[in-house]
Design an enzyme around this catalytic site. Sequence first.
Site, PDB file in Angstrom:
ATOM      1  N   GLY A 111       0.818  -1.205   0.000  1.00 42.52           N
ATOM      2  CA  GLY A 111       0.000   0.000   0.000  1.00 42.52           C
ATOM      3  C   GLY A 111       0.849   1.251   0.000  1.00 42.52           C
ATOM      4  O   GLY A 111       2.033   1.205   0.350  1.00 42.52           O
TER       5      GLY A 111
ATOM      6  N   HIS B 242      -3.522   0.745   8.084  1.00 42.09           N
ATOM      7  CA  HIS B 242      -2.180   1.332   8.085  1.00 42.09           C
ATOM      8  C   HIS B 242      -2.127   2.553   7.150  1.00 42.09           C
ATOM      9  O   HIS B 242      -1.636   3.619   7.527  1.00 42.09           O
ATOM     10  CB  HIS B 242      -1.192   0.242   7.648  1.00 42.09           C
ATOM     11  CG  HIS B 242       0.231   0.671   7.491  1.00 42.09           C
ATOM     12  ND1 HIS B 242       1.256   0.115   8.211  1.00 42.09           N
ATOM     13  CD2 HIS B 242       0.811   1.594   6.675  1.00 42.09           C
ATOM     14  CE1 HIS B 242       2.405   0.696   7.856  1.00 42.09           C
ATOM     15  NE2 HIS B 242       2.162   1.581   6.917  1.00 42.09           N
ATOM     16  N   GLU B 243      -2.689   2.393   5.944  1.00 33.19           N
ATOM     17  CA  GLU B 243      -2.643   3.487   4.959  1.00 33.19           C
ATOM     18  C   GLU B 243      -3.548   4.647   5.361  1.00 33.19           C
ATOM     19  O   GLU B 243      -3.217   5.803   5.131  1.00 33.19           O
ATOM     20  CB  GLU B 243      -3.013   2.982   3.559  1.00 33.19           C
ATOM     21  CG  GLU B 243      -2.095   1.905   2.990  1.00 33.19           C
ATOM     22  CD  GLU B 243      -0.616   2.242   3.060  1.00 33.19           C
ATOM     23  OE1 GLU B 243      -0.253   3.432   2.937  1.00 33.19           O
ATOM     24  OE2 GLU B 243       0.194   1.314   3.250  1.00 33.19           O
TER      25      GLU B 243
ATOM     26  N   CYS C  62       6.859  -0.507   6.883  1.00 31.39           N
ATOM     27  CA  CYS C  62       6.393   0.689   6.187  1.00 31.39           C
ATOM     28  C   CYS C  62       7.511   1.277   5.341  1.00 31.39           C
ATOM     29  O   CYS C  62       8.651   1.342   5.787  1.00 31.39           O
ATOM     30  CB  CYS C  62       5.930   1.721   7.209  1.00 31.39           C
ATOM     31  SG  CYS C  62       5.349   3.242   6.465  1.00 31.39           S
ATOM     32  N   LEU C  63       7.155   1.699   4.139  1.00 25.84           N
ATOM     33  CA  LEU C  63       8.155   2.298   3.245  1.00 25.84           C
ATOM     34  C   LEU C  63       8.733   3.572   3.856  1.00 25.84           C
ATOM     35  O   LEU C  63       9.848   3.962   3.525  1.00 25.84           O
ATOM     36  CB  LEU C  63       7.519   2.633   1.892  1.00 25.84           C
ATOM     37  CG  LEU C  63       6.853   1.473   1.149  1.00 25.84           C
ATOM     38  CD1 LEU C  63       6.195   1.952  -0.126  1.00 25.84           C
ATOM     39  CD2 LEU C  63       7.861   0.379   0.854  1.00 25.84           C
TER      40      LEU C  63
ATOM     41  N   GLN D 124       2.707   9.964   1.759  1.00 31.03           N
ATOM     42  CA  GLN D 124       4.071   9.444   1.705  1.00 31.03           C
ATOM     43  C   GLN D 124       4.850   9.943   0.502  1.00 31.03           C
ATOM     44  O   GLN D 124       6.061   9.871   0.471  1.00 31.03           O
ATOM     45  CB  GLN D 124       4.054   7.902   1.685  1.00 31.03           C
ATOM     46  CG  GLN D 124       3.589   7.303   2.982  1.00 31.03           C
ATOM     47  CD  GLN D 124       3.530   5.797   2.861  1.00 31.03           C
ATOM     48  OE1 GLN D 124       2.564   5.241   2.367  1.00 31.03           O
ATOM     49  NE2 GLN D 124       4.588   5.127   3.290  1.00 31.03           N
TER      50      GLN D 124
ATOM     51  N   HIS E 132      -1.772   6.858   7.615  1.00 29.42           N
ATOM     52  CA  HIS E 132      -0.842   7.769   6.918  1.00 29.42           C
ATOM     53  C   HIS E 132      -1.551   9.059   6.511  1.00 29.42           C
ATOM     54  O   HIS E 132      -0.960  10.135   6.558  1.00 29.42           O
ATOM     55  CB  HIS E 132      -0.285   7.114   5.650  1.00 29.42           C
ATOM     56  CG  HIS E 132       0.930   6.264   5.880  1.00 29.42           C
ATOM     57  ND1 HIS E 132       2.077   6.737   6.464  1.00 29.42           N
ATOM     58  CD2 HIS E 132       1.183   4.972   5.570  1.00 29.42           C
ATOM     59  CE1 HIS E 132       2.977   5.762   6.513  1.00 29.42           C
ATOM     60  NE2 HIS E 132       2.452   4.680   5.987  1.00 29.42           N
TER      61      HIS E 132
HETATM   62 NI    NI Z   1       3.321   2.824   5.658  1.00 30.58          NI
END
Ligand code: NI
Length: 153
Positions: free
Chosen positions: A26, A114-115, A72-73, A31, A118
């Site tokens: 995702g 999670h997204e 997470c990225l 981000q 963000h």
């Molecule tokens: Ni993330």
Amino acid sequence: MQAFDAKLARLIDDMIETMYEADGVGLAATQVDVHLRLLVMDTSEARDQPQVLINPELVAHSEEWKLNEEGCLSVPTIYDQVERYAWVTVRATGRDGEPFEFKAEGLAAVCVQHEMDHLLGKVFVEYLSPLKRERIKTKMIKKARDEQGRRGR
Ligand code: NI
């Protein structure tokens, strides 16, 4: 109000590409420094079913919570256990501008929660204990310093 134009379509395509390139399930607009309530995800095994959620809203969730390992990225190399609703129902608008609702379970439930975090500027490490967060901070600072050192040489 979001305009469903070519510019938005391009942004969505770029985000999907970035997500696949990074091997992520995702990616939220936040981000990539775009301040839209937009996220993309793909939790399919074959990674060929990208989903686009604009203005996602939680409409229902399980009573039950579940622990899952997350990464997470935005905080590479950090993985830890986070408790989330076992399932959620989310209402959003798709890339075609049409509203839809879907129930997410398993990995999709973890991913969408999670997204959506963000989009509120929240990263999963904020759920961890102060001690763990401190350790992660130390690790990130050390990593940044090491990278600086390599560049300086
Ligand atoms: Ni993330």
